[in-house]
Write an enzyme that holds these catalytic residues in place. Structure first.
Site, PDB file in Angstrom:
ATOM      1  N   ALA A 282     -20.991  -7.429  17.244  1.00  0.00           N
ATOM      2  CA  ALA A 282     -22.454  -7.687  17.356  1.00  0.00           C
ATOM      3  C   ALA A 282     -22.790  -7.472  18.707  1.00  0.00           C
ATOM      4  CB  ALA A 282     -22.891  -9.120  17.163  1.00  0.00           C
ATOM      5  N   CYS A 340     -25.794 -22.049  11.930  1.00  0.00           N
ATOM      6  CA  CYS A 340     -25.058 -22.572  10.878  1.00  0.00           C
ATOM      7  C   CYS A 340     -24.051 -23.657  11.459  1.00  0.00           C
ATOM      8  CB  CYS A 340     -24.942 -21.807   9.753  1.00  0.00           C
ATOM      9  SG  CYS A 340     -23.311 -20.802  10.431  1.00  0.00           S
TER      10      CYS A 340
HETATM   11  N1  SAH Z   1     -26.025 -12.750   6.896  1.00  0.00           N
HETATM   12  C1  SAH Z   1     -24.755 -13.126   5.981  1.00  0.00           C
HETATM   13  C2  SAH Z   1     -24.045 -14.132   6.176  1.00  0.00           C
HETATM   14  C3  SAH Z   1     -23.386 -14.001   7.699  1.00  0.00           C
HETATM   15  S1  SAH Z   1     -22.157 -14.964   7.861  1.00  0.00           S
HETATM   16  C4  SAH Z   1     -25.540 -12.956   4.585  1.00  0.00           C
HETATM   17  O1  SAH Z   1     -26.661 -13.262   4.296  1.00  0.00           O
HETATM   18  O2  SAH Z   1     -24.629 -12.953   3.630  1.00  0.00           O
HETATM   19  C5  SAH Z   1     -21.618 -14.262   9.402  1.00  0.00           C
HETATM   20  C6  SAH Z   1     -20.797 -12.923   9.551  1.00  0.00           C
HETATM   21  O3  SAH Z   1     -20.690 -12.527  10.780  1.00  0.00           O
HETATM   22  C7  SAH Z   1     -19.602 -12.878   8.829  1.00  0.00           C
HETATM   23  O4  SAH Z   1     -19.807 -11.917   7.801  1.00  0.00           O
HETATM   24  C8  SAH Z   1     -18.535 -12.369   9.865  1.00  0.00           C
HETATM   25  O5  SAH Z   1     -18.146 -11.265   9.402  1.00  0.00           O
HETATM   26  C9  SAH Z   1     -19.499 -11.699  10.864  1.00  0.00           C
HETATM   27  N2  SAH Z   1     -19.021 -11.830  12.278  1.00  0.00           N
HETATM   28  C10 SAH Z   1     -18.186 -12.575  13.167  1.00  0.00           C
HETATM   29  N3  SAH Z   1     -18.147 -12.374  14.244  1.00  0.00           N
HETATM   30  C11 SAH Z   1     -18.835 -11.293  14.411  1.00  0.00           C
HETATM   31  C12 SAH Z   1     -18.931 -10.399  15.721  1.00  0.00           C
HETATM   32  N4  SAH Z   1     -18.473 -10.732  16.648  1.00  0.00           N
HETATM   33  N5  SAH Z   1     -19.655  -9.414  15.210  1.00  0.00           N
HETATM   34  C13 SAH Z   1     -20.339  -9.038  14.096  1.00  0.00           C
HETATM   35  N6  SAH Z   1     -20.142  -9.789  13.146  1.00  0.00           N
HETATM   36  C14 SAH Z   1     -19.529 -10.693  13.167  1.00  0.00           C
END
Ligand code: SAH
Length: 396
Positions: A282, A340
């Site tokens: 991210a 969350c």
């Molecule tokens: N918005 C999604 C749920 C997100 S859960 C929905 O509506 O279904 C959080 C997500 O963040 C997970 O899929 C995980 O793989 C991702 N994640 C965790 N660390 C991350 C990072 N550093 N960069 C990008 N994605 C990441």
């Protein structure tokens, strides 16, 4: 009457239990009669010997998680009755027979006075996740209860407790089918199609808690360039595309999740490069993307704080992430931003996002406050259960 080990509380410490708060902390306990092991059923009494509640014995400072407030035998009939009653609540709220939305959370922890248990329903299959030894020990019985309560609708129950049990108790256990052998399926959520794999997916396979927030996003999506950051399997993305977004980019660090996100876009009819899904971190993605590229951004990171000790670090994380996105979003853009983390309350999260707006030097209006839907209820005596907080921001 079966007799269970007794937990006797100190004088005056029964007040939260009398108000149906589902936790007893070790500091409130005067003495224990019997030698309950982790996961055993125990009964709590006040200092004068009056019965208060029944729960599962826990290790550590959170000593008992309560699931009953009237004295009774805790047997198969008790658990079957509880699950049946919860199914009836979901039915009364319109979740069990909705042809447009075929997935819902059946059991939500403290919110359903079932501390330590989550059950999600995906069409004809259910996924069970126990967070305590007490619930894990009776998982087969609970799975059978779900099948019975569903009156034949649920034909398969998968136990996906291993990660939660390892984190909460340190014990290594296996996942596996408790009933049937259906590990994946396609569900509908507000008539959007999603492919679910309970066995390989994160958590129970899908994030049902964002259902209504996805609907709200759809209202703002027409003609916009959308970035769904932490997109997992593309929940928000499908809604945005259906609502007429110009372009929808889904980003997640998990390659398997992104493969399913791309597939989900495709099965809903969005197969062009305008609807691309990327595996990326991210922070790196936001730091390197062009400013003004997107005018609708979703930030739905995993829980940054897993406990109180990591809360400050988590708040810094939310601040940094939101500042990066606010700095790059196009003028007139909308940001959906979430936390969350259970230990980060709404006020703390809002403060972190406020600090981010100051860092980014943008004029920001809060246009909506978001939470979790009716199948993720909050026990009013256990406000910590409101774990999902979101803000919708209009950025000038
Ligand atoms: N918005 C999604 C749920 C997100 S859960 C929905 O509506 O279904 C959080 C997500 O963040 C997970 O899929 C995980 O793989 C991702 N994640 C965790 N660390 C991350 C990072 N550093 N960069 C990008 N994605 C990441």
């Amino acid at each position: 009457m079966v007799s269970y080990p007794k937990i006797i509380l100190k004088p005056g410490k029964e007040t939260p239990v009398l108000r149906f708060h589902p936790w007893v902390f070790s500091g409130a306990i005067d003495k224990t009669e019997g030698q309950p092991a982790e996961g055993d059923v125990v009964e709590c009494f006040n200092s004068k010997g009056a019965y208060l509640a029944t729960g599962h014995c826990m290790p550590g400072s959170l000593a008992v998680k309560l699931f009953a407030f009237t004295q009774q035998k805790i047997d198969k009939a008790f658990w079957f009755g509880k699950i049946k009653a919860i199914w009836a609540i979901r039915k009364s709220l319109g979740f069990t027979d909705n042809p447009a939305t075929t997935a819902f959370r059946l059991v939500h922890n403290e919110g359903d006075i079932m501390p330590g248990l989550i059950v999600d329903v995906y069409g004809n299959m259910a996924v069970l996740q126990a967070h305590t030894t007490g619930m894990h020990d009776i998982r087969q019985l609970l799975a059978d209860a779900v099948v019975e309560a569903s009156e034949g609708k649920i034909i398969s129950v998968y136990d996906k407790s291993s990660e939660a049990i390892r984190k909460m108790t340190g014990r290594i256990v296996d996942d596996g089918f408790l009933v049937g052998d259906m590990g994946g399926c396609e569900i509908l959520e507000n008539n959007n199609r999603f492919s679910i794999n309970a066995v390989t997916g994160q958590k129970t396979g899908f994030f049902l808690d964002q259902r209504e927030n996805r609907e709200l996003l759809a209202r703002f999506s027409e003609g916009r360039n959308v970035l769904n950051m932490f997109g997992y399997t593309g929940g928000f993305s499908v809604y945005a595309a259906k609502a007429g977004a110009n372009m929808v980019h889904t980003v997640d660090s998990s390659a398997p999740a992104i493969a399913i996100a791309q597939e989900n876009m495709k099965i809903n009819g969005f197969d062009s490069p305008n609807y691309s899904c990327f595996t990326a971190d991210a922070r790196k993605y936001i730091e390197t993307m062009e400013p003004n590229q997107y005018d609708l951004i979703v930030l739905d990171p995993p829980a940054y704080a897993k406990n109180v000790a990591s809360r400050n670090q988590a708040l810094k994380g939310y601040r940094t992430l939101n500042a990066l996105a606010l700095a790059k979003i196009k003028s007139g853009g909308i940001l959906f931003t979430f936390s969350c983390s259970q230990v980060v309350d709404r006020q703390m999260f809002t403060s972190a996002v406020t600090a981010a707006a100051i860092d980014a030097g943008r004029k920001v209006r809060v246009i909506q406050h978001l939470s979790q839907p009716a199948d993720h209820p909050v026990n009013i005596f256990h406000q910590e259960g409101e774990y999902l907080k979101g803000l919708v921001l209009f950025v000038e």
